[in-house]
Design a protein around this motif. Structure first.
Motif, mmCIF file in Angstrom:
data_model
loop_
_atom_site.group_PDB
_atom_site.id
_atom_site.type_symbol
_atom_site.label_atom_id
_atom_site.label_comp_id
_atom_site.label_asym_id
_atom_site.label_seq_id
_atom_site.Cartn_x
_atom_site.Cartn_y
_atom_site.Cartn_z
ATOM 1 N N ALA A 71 0.838 -1.203 0.000
ATOM 2 C CA ALA A 71 0.000 0.000 0.000
ATOM 3 C C ALA A 71 0.872 1.253 0.000
ATOM 4 O O ALA A 71 0.586 2.227 -0.714
ATOM 5 C CB ALA A 71 -0.937 -0.003 1.208
ATOM 6 N N PHE A 72 1.945 1.238 0.784
ATOM 7 C CA PHE A 72 2.861 2.378 0.818
ATOM 8 C C PHE A 72 3.536 2.565 -0.536
ATOM 9 O O PHE A 72 3.653 3.689 -1.027
ATOM 10 C CB PHE A 72 3.918 2.175 1.910
ATOM 11 C CG PHE A 72 4.905 3.306 2.006
ATOM 12 C CD1 PHE A 72 4.569 4.490 2.619
ATOM 13 C CD2 PHE A 72 6.171 3.170 1.465
ATOM 14 C CE1 PHE A 72 5.471 5.531 2.697
ATOM 15 C CE2 PHE A 72 7.089 4.209 1.542
ATOM 16 C CZ PHE A 72 6.733 5.399 2.169
ATOM 17 N N ARG A 74 2.318 1.812 -3.420
ATOM 18 C CA ARG A 74 1.337 2.398 -4.333
ATOM 19 C C ARG A 74 1.145 3.884 -4.057
ATOM 20 O O ARG A 74 1.007 4.682 -4.989
ATOM 21 C CB ARG A 74 -0.002 1.671 -4.226
ATOM 22 C CG ARG A 74 -0.026 0.331 -4.947
ATOM 23 C CD ARG A 74 -1.418 -0.257 -5.001
ATOM 24 N NE ARG A 74 -1.961 -0.551 -3.679
ATOM 25 C CZ ARG A 74 -1.763 -1.674 -3.014
ATOM 26 N NH1 ARG A 74 -1.026 -2.632 -3.533
ATOM 27 N NH2 ARG A 74 -2.306 -1.857 -1.824
ATOM 28 N N ARG A 75 1.142 4.270 -2.758
ATOM 29 C CA ARG A 75 0.943 5.682 -2.412
ATOM 30 C C ARG A 75 2.078 6.562 -2.901
ATOM 31 O O ARG A 75 1.844 7.698 -3.304
ATOM 32 C CB ARG A 75 0.812 5.864 -0.893
ATOM 33 C CG ARG A 75 -0.549 5.548 -0.342
ATOM 34 C CD ARG A 75 -0.731 6.077 1.066
ATOM 35 N NE ARG A 75 0.343 5.748 1.990
ATOM 36 C CZ ARG A 75 0.416 4.651 2.748
ATOM 37 N NH1 ARG A 75 -0.540 3.752 2.675
ATOM 38 N NH2 ARG A 75 1.423 4.458 3.560
ATOM 39 N N ARG A 78 4.728 7.498 -8.514
ATOM 40 C CA ARG A 78 4.351 8.712 -9.242
ATOM 41 C C ARG A 78 4.651 8.539 -10.718
ATOM 42 O O ARG A 78 5.547 7.805 -11.098
ATOM 43 C CB ARG A 78 5.146 9.907 -8.715
ATOM 44 C CG ARG A 78 5.014 10.120 -7.236
ATOM 45 C CD ARG A 78 5.888 11.255 -6.800
ATOM 46 N NE ARG A 78 7.237 10.745 -6.551
ATOM 47 C CZ ARG A 78 8.303 11.500 -6.435
ATOM 48 N NH1 ARG A 78 8.205 12.795 -6.548
ATOM 49 N NH2 ARG A 78 9.477 10.981 -6.202
ATOM 50 N N TYR A 86 5.312 12.518 -0.545
ATOM 51 C CA TYR A 86 4.726 12.542 0.794
ATOM 52 C C TYR A 86 3.813 13.736 0.929
ATOM 53 O O TYR A 86 4.212 14.857 0.665
ATOM 54 C CB TYR A 86 5.828 12.633 1.861
ATOM 55 C CG TYR A 86 6.847 11.555 1.750
ATOM 56 C CD1 TYR A 86 6.543 10.252 2.112
ATOM 57 C CD2 TYR A 86 8.110 11.804 1.258
ATOM 58 C CE1 TYR A 86 7.479 9.248 2.000
ATOM 59 C CE2 TYR A 86 9.055 10.821 1.141
ATOM 60 C CZ TYR A 86 8.728 9.540 1.529
ATOM 61 O OH TYR A 86 9.654 8.553 1.421
#
Length: 87
Positions: A71-72, A74-75, A78, A86
């Protein structure tokens, strides 16, 4: 006679098997540092600054659940270097 355990490249097979045959659902800070090509010190600093993925801490042992790592990833992915990772 020594038996050799096949090496598993960290980060390439997220559902790897432990020697006992159980599926691994978490990585420790050393394994995550290898997966991302970072130092363990960087992960520790990120925890202190509340930047990295969500982690579990039991006593002195720190682990990261694979679904939180993914999940991190994917976040912070870019398409352009113009956008901030962030927020």
């Amino acid at each position: 006679m020594q038996t050799q355990v096949p090496s598993i490249e960290s980060g390439r097979n997220p559902r790897r098997m432990n020697p006992g045959g159980a599926t691994c659902i978490a990585l420790d800070e050393n394994e995550l540092a290898i997966r991302w090509g970072l130092s363990v010190k960087t992960l520790r600093r990120w925890r202190q600054e509340q930047l990295g993925p969500i982690y579990c801490k039991l006593g002195r042992r720190v682990t990261y659940l694979l679904h939180e790592i993914e999940a991190f990833e994917r976040r912070v992915s870019r398409y352009s270097s113009f956008t901030r990772a962030y927020q």
